[in-house]
Scaffold this active site. Structure first.
Site, PDB file in Angstrom:
ATOM      1  N   LYS A 139       0.852  -1.248  -0.064  1.00 19.39           N
ATOM      2  CA  LYS A 139       0.099   0.040   0.160  1.00 19.39           C
ATOM      3  C   LYS A 139       0.769   1.079  -0.024  1.00 19.39           C
ATOM      4  CE  LYS A 139      -1.754   2.239   3.416  1.00 19.39           C
ATOM      5  NZ  LYS A 139      -2.346   2.705   4.697  1.00 19.39           N
ATOM      6  N   ASP A 157      -6.298   0.747   0.834  1.00 17.78           N
ATOM      7  CA  ASP A 157      -6.603   1.039   2.363  1.00 17.78           C
ATOM      8  C   ASP A 157      -8.039   0.651   2.633  1.00 17.78           C
ATOM      9  OD1 ASP A 157      -8.141   2.993   1.385  1.00 17.78           O
ATOM     10  OD2 ASP A 157      -7.317   4.810   2.390  1.00 17.78           O
TER      11      ASP A 157
END
Length: 272
Positions: A139, A157
């Site tokens: 991420k 996320d």
């Protein structure tokens, strides 16, 4: 071809082919692009190192809280070399407001040492290098790659994962699986901006606990319509940030951002 069911509270189930789902997904992306033409990272940064550090700090807190914390942090430690030599207790005290400050301090010092010793003090522009840094997963790596190196990436996320499932793009909970599944739906060139648009929508309208379904501009395309407030008037009161007439999360937003800058530290902030 296997079919899925498009369902939602108050909506009759109907079969949806893979092709229909892809077309609907891409239409959602196009419509979100019209709703959020100014979508962008909501962390303040001026260079790759600052974005990398800010993204690590953003775990389990709001971008606004990070933006309120990083000015003092970067004033004291402007380079990887500076942060690599930080006294842990002093670094911890600066980043304490972001939570989990001891673990985050270890990650920041560790990644700074790696940047200094292994990458000549520069943030690398390849995924396989970034994920070797302490505290940096896919991420965080995709955030950095997409926003400072122009390398397309999907940032999964909590908001992106939640909306991907609500939109019927995936049923996976694991972020890596969500990333892989969604990547097959959209052209690679769209990945970075798709991430910004979906995250913007999740923070502003399609909230985790009480989505503002009645004020959602893509309600007609959403199989989960009805999981939140459907009354338009009541839904409008749930809107956050610029959609609700409130400041965004950046202290230094882009010039084309339609809302007001966030409030400085010490004032009331809007939660995600």
């Amino acid at each position: 071809m296997a079919e899925s069911k498009v369902t939602g509270p108050g909506r009759a189930a109907k079969p949806e082919s893979r092709l229909a789902m892809v077309r609907r997904a891409r239409k959602i992306n196009r419509e979100l692009a019209e709703v959020y033409p100014y979508a962008h990272p909501e962390l303040d940064f001026e260079n790759p190192f600052e974005l990398l550090v800010a993204t690590v700090l953003s775990a389990q807190t709001t971008d606004l809280r990070v933006n309120q914390t990083t000015p003092a942090l970067f004033a004291k430690y402007p380079t990887p070399e500076d942060m690599a030599a930080a006294v842990p207790e002093e670094l911890e005290e600066i980043i304490r407001p972001t939570g989990f400050f001891r673990n985050k301090a270890r990650s920041l010092i560790g990644l700074s040492i790696a940047l200094r010793d292994d990458f000549g003090g520069e943030v690398p522009g390849r995924l396989k290098d970034l994920v070797t840094l302490p505290g940096v997963g896919r991420k965080t790596a995709n955030v950095v790659l997409g926003n400072v190196f122009g390398v397309p990436g999907i940032t999964v996320d909590t908001h992106f994962g939640r909306l991907s499932r609500r939109f019927g793009w995936t049923t996976d909970e694991d972020p890596v699986k969500v990333e892989a599944t969604v990547a097959e739906i959209f052209p690679k060139s769209e990945w970075t901006m798709l991430s910004h648009r979906v995250v913007f929508h999740g923070r502003r309208i399609c909230h985790a606990r009480r989505p503002a379904c009645g004020a959602c501009p893509i309600a007609a395309l959403c199989p989960s319509y009805g999981v939140g407030e459907t009354d338009p008037g009541k839904a409008a009161k749930l809107l956050k940030y610029e959609k609700g007439g409130q400041p965004g999360q950046r202290l230094r937003p882009p010039a084309d951002y339609p809302g007001e800058p966030a409030r400085p530290a010490g004032t009331v902030e809007v939660s995600e």
